[in-house]
Design a protein around this motif. Structure first.
Motif, short mmCIF file in Angstrom:
data_model
loop_
_atom_site.label_atom_id
_atom_site.label_comp_id
_atom_site.label_asym_id
_atom_site.label_seq_id
_atom_site.Cartn_x
_atom_site.Cartn_y
_atom_site.Cartn_z
N MET A 111 0.82 -1.21 0.00
CA MET A 111 0.00 0.00 0.00
C MET A 111 0.86 1.26 0.00
N VAL A 112 0.30 2.33 -0.55
CA VAL A 112 0.93 3.64 -0.53
C VAL A 112 0.41 4.40 0.69
N THR A 113 1.28 5.17 1.33
CA THR A 113 0.86 5.97 2.47
C THR A 113 1.23 7.43 2.22
N ILE A 114 0.41 8.31 2.75
CA ILE A 114 0.68 9.75 2.59
C ILE A 114 1.96 10.13 3.31
N LYS A 115 2.23 9.51 4.45
CA LYS A 115 3.47 9.78 5.18
C LYS A 115 4.69 9.53 4.30
N GLU A 116 4.67 8.42 3.55
CA GLU A 116 5.80 8.10 2.69
C GLU A 116 5.86 9.02 1.48
#
Length: 515
Positions: A230-235
């Motif tokens: 999954m993609v995260t906004i933090k990353e």
């Protein structure tokens, strides 16, 4: 003139040839575009190149080649028909009549209107409609954005899919999605500006290759393998801040949904967060959605970024979005025909004019690919003569893909030192391999990345072609490979058996010298 005079005074039959051989070539690899020299494209890299050599060896001596296998199994690229997937009957019937209009005329003038059942009646009607609307058929240049009728079909498809309007004027028909992405990169990446693009890691190598070719900055954001890639906004924010800290002007964010090589399918909530992130940070969203028909995860569904943005209403009004689709993937697998499209959403009219000018440089995309795109987005409808067969062929292909994915994932997770997330979409698995330190050392001695060393050994022992994870980029000190699950069901067991036997042998070979 003096050089010519020397040639003419030479003696003997080999004088011209010998003298010319001494003249320095104008083009040498070291004098080419430096960005091209630095560009890499792992899907067509050293492992598949070696596979081609082995295939030639097999072809030259089918019974005495000396290899421990008799055929190459190309699991390195999403090329379904190369592994036996059959094209859909309706699409090929229409294309055959478009490329040979005598067949269309013969069908139309036959007693039953189908040339004795050679063609379905709706295929005959569609071919006639395309010819009447296009006027010139497949043999002439078209508008640089593509046939009007095909762009209208694409717009109708998008509107039905998303429940929101689509304008044919904002659609460009292209030679596949790769050509569309290249066209966008050509326009967006300005030489000398260190323009950056946020790209998922692991990523499809097209994006890193084009970033290098156009003198850009690849701002990689890591997908979370522990959470199903999954993609995260933090990353995303970490990668953006890091890129900006190096002086890069990051202009766009690439999202591949469903993922390649990782196979994840995004949920609406994270898509909304991504849209808000793009608006806040003034980034163009480039949505690679070529696998939207390949949803195989239980309970998963595809949602386009355009639909999610439009459903958000005013909150997403400022989003600038470019979406891509292709006939190469889904259940069509028409990779060689080269057809696809991109849609512009909320993109400045001046930018669209420049994109049109850029598309005009190649005059138009190939016409068979254009019509194939129309056939992809406008399949037979209930009541049409081809509907039942088309629906059955579609269901058979997608059902088989799901079964093959599940079987291969189960086997991979049973292997020593291998972990593999399930594929929710697309046509790939991206297992992590925990290699013995002795294997890593042997790879270093061979001047190969450890996963490239593994993939090359797999090829030499089994004929199975995969792509090293290092070619897609990955978290440091982790090793992966990408494999398709495209071999047909009657051959997937052979792949599984070869892979299992090889992996056990490989791990034993290097375990005894492990530290």
């Amino acid at each position: 003139m003096r050089l010519l005079f020397v040639f003419l005074l030479g003696s003997g039959p080999g004088t011209w040839q010998g003298s010319l051989a001494e003249v320095q070539k104008v083009l040498l690899d070291e004098t080419l575009n430096e960005n091209l020299l630095h560009m890499e494209y792992a899907v067509r890299g050293a492992v598949p190149d070696r596979a081609d050599e082995l295939q030639r060896l097999i072809n030259a001596n089918p019974t005495g080649h000396g290899l421990p296998f008799n055929k190459i199994i190309p699991c390195n690229i999403g090329n379904p028909q190369a592994l036996g997937q059959k094209p859909l009957s309706f699409n090929r019937q229409v294309i055959s009549m478009l490329t040979n209009t005598d067949l269309l005329s013969a069908a139309e003038t036959s007693s039953d209107g189908t040339l004795g059942g050679t063609f379905q009646a709706d295929a005959v009607r569609r071919a006639r409609k395309y010819l009447d609307r296009s006027k010139t058929g497949v043999g002439a240049y078209t508008n640089s954005q593509g046939f009007d009728i095909v762009r209208e079909e694409v717009a109708t498809f998008i509107q039905k899919r998303d429940g929101h309007p689509s304008d044919p004027a904002n659609i460009f028909i292209t030679d596949g999605a790769s050509a569309a992405v290249r066209l966008l990169y050509t326009a967006v990446m300005r030489p000398g500006h260190k323009d950056g693009v946020l790209v998922p890691i692991p990523q499809y190598p097209l994006y890193s290759a084009l970033t290098t070719l156009f003198d850009g900055h690849l701002a990689g954001y890591y997908l979370d393998e522990s959470k199903g890639w999954m993609v995260t906004i933090k990353e995303l924010r970490r990668a953006l801040d890091e890129a900006r800290g190096t002086g890069s002007l990051v202009r766009a964010l690439v999202i591949i949904n469903p993922g390649n090589p990782t196979g994840q399918t995004l949920e609406v909530a994270i898509m909304q967060d991504i849209i808000e992130f793009c608006i806040e940070e003034k980034l163009v969203l480039m949505a690679d959605e070529v696998y939207q028909e390949n949803i195989i995860g239980a309970g998963k569904a595809f949602n386009s970024f355009k639909k999610v943005a439009m459903d958000m209403g005013a909150a997403a009004r400022a989003l600038e979005l470019v979406s891509f689709h292709s006939v190469s993937k889904g259940f069509l697998g028409e990779c060689g025909i080269r057809g696809g499209y991109f849609e512009l959403h909320n993109i400045h009219e001046g930018v669209k004019r420049e994109l049109y000018k850029l598309a005009s440089v190649t005059l138009c995309s190939n016409t068979v690919g254009q019509f194939s795109t129309g056939l992809m987005v406008n399949p037979p409808s209930p009541g049409d003569e081809s509907y039942q067969l088309y629906s059955q062929q579609r269901a058979d292909i997608l059902g088989s893909l799901r079964r093959r994915a599940e079987k291969l994932e189960k086997v991979l997770n049973s292997l020593e030192g291998v972990t593999c997330n399930p594929s929710e979409g697309a046509m790939y698995l991206f297992p992590q391999i925990h290699l013995p330190r002795a294997a890593v050392a042997a790879a270093a001695k061979a001047k190969l990345a450890p996963d490239a060393f593994y993939c090359m050994a797999l090829l030499e022992a089994t004929g199975i072609v995969t792509v090293p994870g290092s070619g897609f980029k990955q978290v440091d000190n982790t090793f992966h490979f990408r494999t398709t699950f495209l071999p047909p069901e009657d051959a997937i067991d052979e792949v599984v058996n070869r892979l299992t036997t090889f992996h056990s042998s490989f791990m034993k070979q290097y375990a005894h010298t492990d530290l």
